[in-house]
Design an enzyme around this catalytic site. Structure first.
Site, PDB file in Angstrom:
ATOM      1  N   GLU A  67     -44.378  29.191  -7.307  1.00 45.83           N
ATOM      2  CA  GLU A  67     -45.272  28.027  -7.377  1.00 45.83           C
ATOM      3  C   GLU A  67     -46.705  28.437  -7.710  1.00 45.83           C
ATOM      4  O   GLU A  67     -47.054  29.616  -7.660  1.00 45.83           O
ATOM      5  CB  GLU A  67     -45.248  27.256  -6.060  1.00 45.83           C
ATOM      6  CG  GLU A  67     -45.753  28.062  -4.878  1.00 45.83           C
ATOM      7  CD  GLU A  67     -46.336  27.202  -3.755  1.00 45.83           C
ATOM      8  OE1 GLU A  67     -47.248  26.397  -4.030  1.00 45.83           O
ATOM      9  OE2 GLU A  67     -45.876  27.352  -2.607  1.00 45.83           O
ATOM     10  N   LYS A  95     -45.618  26.470   8.250  1.00 45.99           N
ATOM     11  CA  LYS A  95     -46.709  26.921   9.126  1.00 45.99           C
ATOM     12  C   LYS A  95     -46.777  26.074  10.375  1.00 45.99           C
ATOM     13  O   LYS A  95     -46.472  24.884  10.357  1.00 45.99           O
ATOM     14  CB  LYS A  95     -48.041  26.785   8.390  1.00 45.99           C
ATOM     15  CG  LYS A  95     -48.392  27.993   7.583  1.00 45.99           C
ATOM     16  CD  LYS A  95     -49.896  28.155   7.474  1.00 45.99           C
ATOM     17  CE  LYS A  95     -50.198  29.376   6.635  1.00 45.99           C
ATOM     18  NZ  LYS A  95     -50.269  29.108   5.214  1.00 45.99           N
TER      19      LYS A  95
HETATM   20  N1  PSU Z   1     -47.888  26.029   3.072  1.00 39.22           N
HETATM   21  C1  PSU Z   1     -48.447  27.246   2.978  1.00 39.22           C
HETATM   22  N2  PSU Z   1     -49.121  27.581   1.828  1.00 39.22           N
HETATM   23  C2  PSU Z   1     -49.223  26.713   0.776  1.00 39.22           C
HETATM   24  C3  PSU Z   1     -48.599  25.423   0.886  1.00 39.22           C
HETATM   25  C4  PSU Z   1     -47.949  25.135   2.042  1.00 39.22           C
HETATM   26  O1  PSU Z   1     -48.364  28.032   3.907  1.00 39.22           O
HETATM   27  O2  PSU Z   1     -49.858  27.048  -0.246  1.00 39.22           O
HETATM   28  C5  PSU Z   1     -48.650  24.472  -0.274  1.00 39.22           C
HETATM   29  C6  PSU Z   1     -47.294  24.471  -1.013  1.00 39.22           C
HETATM   30  O3  PSU Z   1     -47.530  24.348  -2.403  1.00 39.22           O
HETATM   31  C7  PSU Z   1     -46.622  23.205  -0.477  1.00 39.22           C
HETATM   32  C8  PSU Z   1     -47.802  22.294  -0.324  1.00 39.22           C
HETATM   33  O4  PSU Z   1     -45.647  22.684  -1.333  1.00 39.22           O
HETATM   34  O5  PSU Z   1     -48.841  23.140   0.180  1.00 39.22           O
HETATM   35  C9  PSU Z   1     -47.512  21.130   0.610  1.00 39.22           C
HETATM   36  O6  PSU Z   1     -48.519  20.163   0.510  1.00 39.22           O
HETATM   37  P1  PSU Z   1     -48.297  18.711   1.164  1.00 39.22           P
HETATM   38  O7  PSU Z   1     -48.269  18.967   2.645  1.00 39.22           O
HETATM   39  O8  PSU Z   1     -49.496  17.907   0.742  1.00 39.22           O
HETATM   40  O9  PSU Z   1     -46.995  18.197   0.640  1.00 39.22           O
END
Ligand code: PSU
Ligand code: MN
Length: 305
Positions: free
Chosen positions: A22, A157
């Site tokens: 990603e 996390k």
């Molecule tokens: N968790 C991490 N590092 C990240 C992300 C999540 O530890 O970089 C990023 C990933 O790209 C994940 C996104 O898909 O955040 C999720 O965002 P949201 O909660 O807005 O869906």
């Protein structure tokens, strides 16, 4: 619309193993220059595992599958600048139609990987249900429920509500594998006390599960969770305290929606004096290697039948 790099196009045409990566972690997850170093280390780890890496992003409205070094450097320099759209499923058509630059999240990368015919995807952590906000459920979870791509990560996390995240994964029909682990890893910590659905210990065992899902005609994805390398782990109490404080501060400051995860990630790095970033980098590269090995096993399995 889809623009695979020559290396990725060739690997796919020859039926060689490919692993998608990603780009939101580059633009919204880590600061420059650590983001570029980590992205390149992850690509190297995928190669070490025996597969071709394909880092995914939208550049000028084009869906790139396999960023070049210059493109990774370019995106890395945009970290924190708000010039690159964070692209989940919802955002992809916007970025493409408007000719924008976009970094793909777990959900966005799954969509593009599936379009490109890539079955494996490695990352650090998936999105989940936000603490205290039961309706802020990351689109990553629903994507895992509807797109047949296997995501290799270290769980989610602890800035998130992990028991609720676990429940949503069940509702979405996503098999959660513990890779050499009986419990769900919580990113920096090797466990969060919640069980996985099955423990598997080798790439071949994981490949067999993916093949079974395919034979059953299920359109859902699979989540492989890999505990962070022992030597890079954080003290679980320190990680938890930082996550709890960051979540509290985000609420106080009214941070919500797509801005929430990037804000929390940045704040946790500050609160842990960068220790969370060391763990983050180590688990990202480790997950790249494991995904590469599973991709190799999956290709081998296909040749057997
Ligand atoms: N968790 C991490 N590092 C990240 C992300 C999540 O530890 O970089 C990023 C990933 O790209 C994940 C996104 O898909 O955040 C999720 O965002 P949201 O909660 O807005 O869906
Ligand atoms: Mn959200």
């Amino acid at each position: 619309m889809l623009h695979p790099s020559p290396q990725v196009a060739q690997a796919l045409a020859q039926g060689r193993p490919v692993v998608a990566l990603e780009s939101t972690v580059i633009t919204h997850g880590l600061p420059y220059p650590q983001n570029v170093e980590t992205a390149l280390a992850m690509e190297a780890a995928v190669r070490e595992g025996g597969a071709e890496p394909a880092t995914v992003a939208v550049l000028g409205g084009r869906l790139i599958v396999g960023l070049s070094l210059d493109e990774i450097e370019y995106l890395g320099q945009q970290a924190g600048a708000a010039t690159v759209r964070k692209c989940s499923r919802r955002d992809l058509p916007i970025a493409v139609a408007c000719g924008e630059d976009g970094a793909t999240t777990v959900a966005g990368t799954m969509v593009v990987a599936h379009l490109a015919g890539i079955e494996l995807f490695a990352t650090g952590g998936i999105g989940g249900v936000h603490r205290g906000h039961p309706f802020d459920v990351s689109a990553d979870l629903r994507e895992l429920g509807q797109t047949p791509v296997t995501v290799v990560s270290s769980g989610a996390k602890s800035i998130l509500d992990l028991p609720a995240t676990r429940e949503v994964l069940e509702t979405e029909g996503v098999a959660v594998i513990g890779y050499g682990a009986d419990e769900l890893p919580a990113f920096f910590a090797r466990s969060c006390g919640l069980p996985v659905d099955v423990r598997l210990d080798t790439p071949d065992q994981v490949a067999k599960l993916i093949a079974a899902r395919r034979r059953l005609g299920l359109s859902s994805g699979t989540l492989v969770t890999v505990p962070a390398p022992e030597e890079a782990c954080m003290d679980p109490e320190e990680a938890e305290a930082a996550a709890a404080q960051a979540a509290r501060e985000a609420d106080e400051q009214g941070i919500h929606g797509p801005a929430s995860t990037p804000w929390l990630l940045r704040r946790v790095v500050e609160l842990t004096d960068g220790r969370s970033m060391v763990a983050n980098t180590a688990l990202l590269t480790n997950n790249g290697r494991v995904a590469g090995q599973i991709a190799v096993a999956l290709v081998a399995l296909r040749q057997d039948v």
